[in-house]
Design an enzyme around this catalytic site. Structure first.
Site, PDB file in Angstrom:
ATOM      1  N   GLU A 244      -8.099  -2.862  -2.467  1.00 16.76           N
ATOM      2  CA  GLU A 244      -7.149  -2.399  -3.208  1.00 16.76           C
ATOM      3  C   GLU A 244      -7.889  -1.261  -4.382  1.00 16.76           C
ATOM      4  O   GLU A 244      -8.839  -1.757  -5.097  1.00 16.76           O
ATOM      5  CB  GLU A 244      -6.195  -3.231  -4.030  1.00 16.76           C
TER       6      GLU A 244
ATOM      7  N   HIS B  13       0.115  -1.041  -4.092  1.00 13.20           N
ATOM      8  CA  HIS B  13       0.517  -2.271  -4.906  1.00 13.20           C
ATOM      9  C   HIS B  13       1.408  -1.877  -5.935  1.00 13.20           C
ATOM     10  O   HIS B  13       1.123  -2.349  -7.180  1.00 13.20           O
ATOM     11  CB  HIS B  13      -0.656  -3.115  -5.570  1.00 13.20           C
TER      12      HIS B  13
END
Length: 306
Positions: A251, A270
């Protein structure tokens, strides 16, 4: 008492903590010394490792924003008698909304159409058809706080048939005996499980091969739950209609992530819990749990993971 805040938090949580203890923020150079100095820690994504906890002789609480806690060495915290608490359920509405939004964006090809309109393409609308969700079958993998809200929304707004799979609890919705049954039946598979040894790459090549070629996959839980390479292969081969991805194995996704090249993938960074309302609620709860622990109040058991 000192509370070290290792990541950016909404000001409401920071202010609450500062009313009850000395606060060292994430942007203060002193924050690096938290293992030796902190009585309490507020954390989001910063890794808390075994070696950090071995140095944390004063630490009485680790208060984590969100549901997942894979960035914390929980076994080490337990070994040192340091409670770890989180905020389950506080972001359930926001994440459930994002799960629906991603599925609808994929099904109606919203992001793809937006890009093509902005590029001033001449579009033949008969050759870029979407798919409807009304009355379809939604498979929910992981039926906790968020999964139940997702089920409620799909049934209430779209009269969908909902099937759940969760081997760890008795469900209040129709339940598939095996994950394979759910994957074969569902028009939409939406994932709401924690990341652990049991769920890592829960959805891989074998599982993707069981899904309908017209199906949509949505992941708003943790990136490692889906094998991204296998998903990319399935999408490029036309074995799925599309995917909505909010969480990533790395991420946020690297520039070379092949999923970013595909027009039938809708991506977010996210951000499922990223609403003003959720950030206020969760920041306050994280701060309150830290302050309560420093004042000798036992952690709420349902929020405790160590």
């Amino acid at each position: 008492m000192k509370i070290y805040i290792l990541d950016p938090f909404h000001p409401t949580g920071v202010d609450y903590a500062a009313q009850h203890a000395e606060v060292v923020r994430w942007d203060d150079p002193r924050v690096k010394g938290w293992p030796e100095e902190a009585d309490g820690v507020m954390v989001r994504g910063t890794k808390i490792r075994a070696e950090d906890l071995a140095r944390a002789k004063k630490l009485k609480i680790i208060s984590k924003q969100g549901v997942g806690f894979d960035n914390i060495d929980v076994a080490a915290a337990r070994k040192h008698g340091i409670p770890v608490v989180r905020t389950p359920g506080v972001n359930r509405e926001a994440v459930a909304e994002m799960a629906l939004a991603l599925a609808l964006a994929v099904g109606r090809r919203i992001a793809e159409l937006d890009r093509r309109v902005r590029a001033l393409e001449k579009i033949d609308r008969t050759k870029i058809l979407g798919t409807e969700m009304w009355g379809k079958t939604v498979g929910i993998v992981g039926v906790g706080n968020i999964g139940l809200r997702v089920a409620h929304k799909w049934r209430g707004a779209f009269e969908c048939k909902v099937v759940g799979y969760d081997p760890h609890k008795k469900l209040d919705i129709p339940q598939a005996a095996r994950l394979e049954e759910l994957l074969a039946e569902a028009d939409l598979v939406t994932l709401h499980v924690p990341l652990n040894d049991e769920t890592r790459h829960l959805i891989g090549r074998r599982e993707l091969a069981l899904m309908k070629p017209t199906a949509i996959l949505v992941n708003t839980c943790r990136g490692g739950v889906v094998d991204e390479a296998a998903l990319c292969e399935a999408l490029k081969a036309g074995r799925l209609f599309g995917a909505g991805i909010d969480v990533w194995e790395v991420e946020t996704p690297r520039v070379d992530s092949r999923l970013l090249e595909l027009p039938n993938v809708v991506c977010t960074p996210h951000a499922a819990g990223g609403t003003e309302e959720t950030q206020i609620r969760s920041a306050l709860q994280v701060a309150a749990q830290a302050v309560d622990a420093l004042n000798g109040k036992p952690p709420i058991e349902e929020n405790r993971v160590a």
